[in-house]
Design an enzyme around this catalytic site. Sequence first.
Site, PDB file in Angstrom:
ATOM      1  N   ASN A  89       0.822  -1.216   0.000  1.00 49.49           N
ATOM      2  CA  ASN A  89       0.000   0.000   0.000  1.00 49.49           C
ATOM      3  C   ASN A  89       0.855   1.265   0.000  1.00 49.49           C
ATOM      4  O   ASN A  89       0.359   2.345   0.309  1.00 49.49           O
ATOM      5  CB  ASN A  89      -0.919   0.006   1.223  1.00 49.49           C
ATOM      6  CG  ASN A  89      -1.878  -1.173   1.213  1.00 49.49           C
ATOM      7  OD1 ASN A  89      -2.396  -1.536   0.160  1.00 49.49           O
ATOM      8  ND2 ASN A  89      -2.084  -1.782   2.370  1.00 49.49           N
ATOM      9  N   HIS A 115     -14.089  -1.196   6.509  1.00 51.81           N
ATOM     10  CA  HIS A 115     -12.943  -1.978   6.997  1.00 51.81           C
ATOM     11  C   HIS A 115     -13.172  -2.576   8.387  1.00 51.81           C
ATOM     12  O   HIS A 115     -13.898  -2.012   9.221  1.00 51.81           O
ATOM     13  CB  HIS A 115     -11.716  -1.053   7.036  1.00 51.81           C
ATOM     14  CG  HIS A 115     -10.430  -1.756   7.248  1.00 51.81           C
ATOM     15  ND1 HIS A 115      -9.833  -1.860   8.481  1.00 51.81           N
ATOM     16  CD2 HIS A 115      -9.612  -2.405   6.386  1.00 51.81           C
ATOM     17  CE1 HIS A 115      -8.704  -2.528   8.365  1.00 51.81           C
ATOM     18  NE2 HIS A 115      -8.542  -2.868   7.101  1.00 51.81           N
ATOM     19  N   SER A 172     -11.010  -0.476   0.531  1.00 48.59           N
ATOM     20  CA  SER A 172      -9.676  -1.073   0.552  1.00 48.59           C
ATOM     21  C   SER A 172      -9.560  -2.336  -0.290  1.00 48.59           C
ATOM     22  O   SER A 172      -8.487  -2.624  -0.811  1.00 48.59           O
ATOM     23  CB  SER A 172      -9.258  -1.383   1.985  1.00 48.59           C
ATOM     24  OG  SER A 172     -10.116  -2.341   2.559  1.00 48.59           O
ATOM     25  N   LYS A 202       0.167   4.236   4.468  1.00 48.11           N
ATOM     26  CA  LYS A 202      -0.039   3.808   3.073  1.00 48.11           C
ATOM     27  C   LYS A 202       0.670   4.805   2.147  1.00 48.11           C
ATOM     28  O   LYS A 202       1.881   4.716   1.998  1.00 48.11           O
ATOM     29  CB  LYS A 202      -1.520   3.591   2.825  1.00 48.11           C
ATOM     30  CG  LYS A 202      -2.053   2.550   3.851  1.00 48.11           C
ATOM     31  CD  LYS A 202      -3.389   1.999   3.550  1.00 48.11           C
ATOM     32  CE  LYS A 202      -3.994   1.249   4.732  1.00 48.11           C
ATOM     33  NZ  LYS A 202      -3.287   0.054   5.141  1.00 48.11           N
TER      34      LYS A 202
HETATM   35  C1  LIG Z   1      -9.621   1.384   5.387  1.00 48.42           C
HETATM   36  C2  LIG Z   1      -8.555   1.101   6.381  1.00 48.42           C
HETATM   37  N1  LIG Z   1      -8.572   1.729   7.560  1.00 48.42           N
HETATM   38  C3  LIG Z   1      -7.640   1.520   8.481  1.00 48.42           C
HETATM   39  C4  LIG Z   1      -6.621   0.632   8.270  1.00 48.42           C
HETATM   40  C5  LIG Z   1      -5.632   0.415   9.354  1.00 48.42           C
HETATM   41  O1  LIG Z   1      -4.599   1.336   9.263  1.00 48.42           O
HETATM   42  P1  LIG Z   1      -3.198   0.981   9.968  1.00 48.42           P
HETATM   43  O2  LIG Z   1      -2.549  -0.033   9.112  1.00 48.42           O
HETATM   44  O3  LIG Z   1      -2.495   2.281  10.041  1.00 48.42           O
HETATM   45  O4  LIG Z   1      -3.527   0.430  11.330  1.00 48.42           O
HETATM   46  C6  LIG Z   1      -6.538  -0.050   7.059  1.00 48.42           C
HETATM   47  C7  LIG Z   1      -5.474  -1.010   6.725  1.00 48.42           C
HETATM   48  O5  LIG Z   1      -4.457  -1.193   7.233  1.00 48.42           O
HETATM   49  C8  LIG Z   1      -7.529   0.187   6.095  1.00 48.42           C
HETATM   50  O6  LIG Z   1      -7.492  -0.453   4.928  1.00 48.42           O
END
Ligand SMILES: Cc1ncc(COP(=O)(O)O)c(C=O)c1O
Length: 382
Positions: A48, A134, A182, A230
């Site tokens: 990502n 998500h 996602s 990301k």
């Molecule tokens: C839409 C979405 N929100 C939040 C997250 C979580 O973010 P982080 O990886 O910073 O915990 C992700 C994936 O990792 C995601 O795809």
Amino acid sequence: MHSLDAFAAEKLAQLDAGHLRRRLTPSARTSPARIQRGDRTLVSFSCNDYLGLAQDPRVKAAAIAAIELYGVGAGASRLITGDHPLLGQLEARLAAFKGTEAALVFGSGYLANIGVIPALVGSGDLVLMDELAHACMVSGARLSGARVLTFAHNDMDQLAERLAAARNHGARALILTERVFSMDGDQAPLPALLAIAQAHDAWTLVDDAHGLGVVTPDAKAPLELGTLSKALGGMGGYLCASTPVIELLKSRARSFVYATGLPPASAAAALAALDILDAEPERSRRPVALARRFTTALGLGPAMSAIVPIHVGEATRALALSAALAEKGLLVVAIRPPTVPKGTARLRVAFSAAHDEGDVDALVHAMRDVGAIGAPSLDVAE
Ligand SMILES: Cc1ncc(COP(=O)(O)O)c(C=O)c1O
């Protein structure tokens, strides 16, 4: 066998039977678009790191300089002694970037979601979430104790109906969605969604994890949540919102109050990445342009983001196709339930500014060769 181990063994056997057991594969990213697995170097379409900033020399230099000065960890939660000035600088920068009054940085995007949602709604309130939102929004919604309903993906009529029908008198209502989904790569119809929210005095949280730095927003939600992990290439999460909301969260978001602050080096890296976003707008246009090159070549609908899903049905087929692509030096990880609904296993292709056109064209040919597009040509045991 101890009952705990027996429990775990039985659950693992069930996962094995459904081809749903997850296994770790040690992977070292040697350059922005390449990944080392064992003795093989693969072109990765499963990171990502949409702008290739995780390896950018300017971002690395900023993080290294902060480590030299301040060490590797924050040492305590923000409210104790972990509030390094770089975090405040980053929050001001994120708020300016998103056009909000204020921002708050969390340890990750996951932590941001599970902190923000329960701080804003609780028992007696209503959460309405897109069915494809998500997993960390699902976790946050469940933790809140509010009644949680889903609406069909991007179905604004159903959202409006459920909002009108399900809300208790005087209760708060929070809508949860993603700017870029996602696992599907499509976008929420935010102007229409925000109009419905306003008509019902409901609040809206948009998770912009896969949009920031890649797609141009068509509307701004009162709660703009995202991740530094990301397009910005590093680690951490954030919420951009009004000053009163951010001030409330400093006292009420449990994943903020009771967790160690983000390391100063992560803040320094994110600040350097934001500088690059400002200075190099063409970099932000590249992932979607490459994704469109791919969708055009394969006759798919035009990519709406850096993410293109190739739906293949069963988990076994997704795994077999992913293995066949890896044989050709291309990494496209199979995405299976419960990450996606049953029967919708897919190859999730993620494009990065760090890919070149040759990488994309190689993937187009390989997708055709392995039969991922159109009629299946692999001998796959279901
Ligand atoms: C839409 C979405 N929100 C939040 C997250 C979580 O973010 P982080 O990886 O910073 O915990 C992700 C994936 O990792 C995601 O795809």
